[in-house]
Design a protein around this motif. Structure first.
Motif, PDB file in Angstrom:
ATOM      1  N   ASP A  34       0.837  -1.278  -0.069  1.00 27.59           N
ATOM      2  CA  ASP A  34      -0.095   0.013  -0.361  1.00 27.59           C
ATOM      3  C   ASP A  34       0.692   1.289  -0.009  1.00 27.59           C
ATOM      4  O   ASP A  34       2.141   0.893   0.769  1.00 27.59           O
ATOM      5  CB  ASP A  34      -1.279   0.164   1.278  1.00 27.59           C
ATOM      6  CG  ASP A  34      -2.539  -0.987   1.652  1.00 27.59           C
ATOM      7  OD1 ASP A  34      -1.901  -1.655   0.364  1.00 27.59           O
ATOM      8  OD2 ASP A  34      -2.459  -0.819   1.910  1.00 27.59           O
ATOM      9  N   THR A  36       0.994   5.134   1.523  1.00 31.53           N
ATOM     10  CA  THR A  36       0.660   5.762   2.604  1.00 31.53           C
ATOM     11  C   THR A  36       1.048   7.310   2.350  1.00 31.53           C
ATOM     12  O   THR A  36       2.255   6.952   2.675  1.00 31.53           O
ATOM     13  CB  THR A  36       0.277   5.237   4.004  1.00 31.53           C
ATOM     14  OG1 THR A  36       0.136   3.712   3.975  1.00 31.53           O
ATOM     15  CG2 THR A  36       0.102   6.289   4.701  1.00 31.53           C
ATOM     16  N   ARG A  38       0.665  11.090   4.335  1.00 34.14           N
ATOM     17  CA  ARG A  38       0.767  11.422   5.233  1.00 34.14           C
ATOM     18  C   ARG A  38       0.877  12.670   5.272  1.00 34.14           C
ATOM     19  O   ARG A  38       2.397  12.856   5.138  1.00 34.14           O
ATOM     20  CB  ARG A  38       1.449  10.849   5.898  1.00 34.14           C
ATOM     21  CG  ARG A  38       0.722  10.844   7.903  1.00 34.14           C
ATOM     22  CD  ARG A  38       1.668  10.297   8.754  1.00 34.14           C
ATOM     23  NE  ARG A  38       1.249   8.535   8.654  1.00 34.14           N
ATOM     24  CZ  ARG A  38       0.376   7.715   8.862  1.00 34.14           C
ATOM     25  NH1 ARG A  38      -1.181   9.106   9.162  1.00 34.14           N
ATOM     26  NH2 ARG A  38       0.487   7.294   8.443  1.00 34.14           N
ATOM     27  N   SER A  43      -3.623  12.365   6.236  1.00 36.89           N
ATOM     28  CA  SER A  43      -3.211  10.699   5.603  1.00 36.89           C
ATOM     29  C   SER A  43      -4.218  10.018   4.711  1.00 36.89           C
ATOM     30  O   SER A  43      -5.403  10.490   5.020  1.00 36.89           O
ATOM     31  CB  SER A  43      -3.346  10.065   7.563  1.00 36.89           C
ATOM     32  OG  SER A  43      -2.378   8.828   7.020  1.00 36.89           O
ATOM     33  N   THR A  45      -4.060   6.274   2.649  1.00 31.52           N
ATOM     34  CA  THR A  45      -3.936   4.548   2.095  1.00 31.52           C
ATOM     35  C   THR A  45      -4.611   3.998   0.939  1.00 31.52           C
ATOM     36  O   THR A  45      -5.515   4.183   0.933  1.00 31.52           O
ATOM     37  CB  THR A  45      -3.746   3.878   2.994  1.00 31.52           C
ATOM     38  OG1 THR A  45      -2.802   4.460   4.210  1.00 31.52           O
ATOM     39  CG2 THR A  45      -3.150   2.586   2.890  1.00 31.52           C
TER      40      THR A  45
END
Length: 95
Positions: A34, A36, A38, A43, A45
């Motif tokens: 995945d 992600t 941030r 955030s 994902t």
């Protein structure tokens, strides 16, 4: 088609820092992990499929008779909830 921004950040970074972010993204893509994103309290994902639409664009914005702003845009796109998409024609090289 309406567009919803899931994550966005923009700030000045040195070339080395940008390269580090791109390497981390590349490592996640290559490993099938995945991705992600941030920054601060934001955030998101995402789980890109094996094949994505890959777009690279070089642009110049501004007046035709004066200095403008140059950019390189990189975009990965895929249908939501899709497992495969068609491969693109032609070869892309970044030198």
């Amino acid at each position: 088609m309406p567009e919803e921004t899931l994550f966005e950040t923009e700030r000045p970074l040195g070339r080395d820092a940008v390269a580090d972010y791109l390497r981390t993204l590349a490592d996640s893509l290559e490993s099938g992990s995945d991705v992600t994103l941030r920054a601060g309290d934001q955030s998101v994902t995402l789980d890109p499929p094996e094949t994505v639409e890959f777009e690279v664009k070089a642009e110049r914005e501004g007046p035709t008779d004066g200095d403008g702003e140059l950019s390189i845009e990189v975009e990965l796109e895929w249908p939501e909830n899709a497992s495969e998409s068609e491969s693109a024609d032609g070869d892309l090289r970044i030198e």
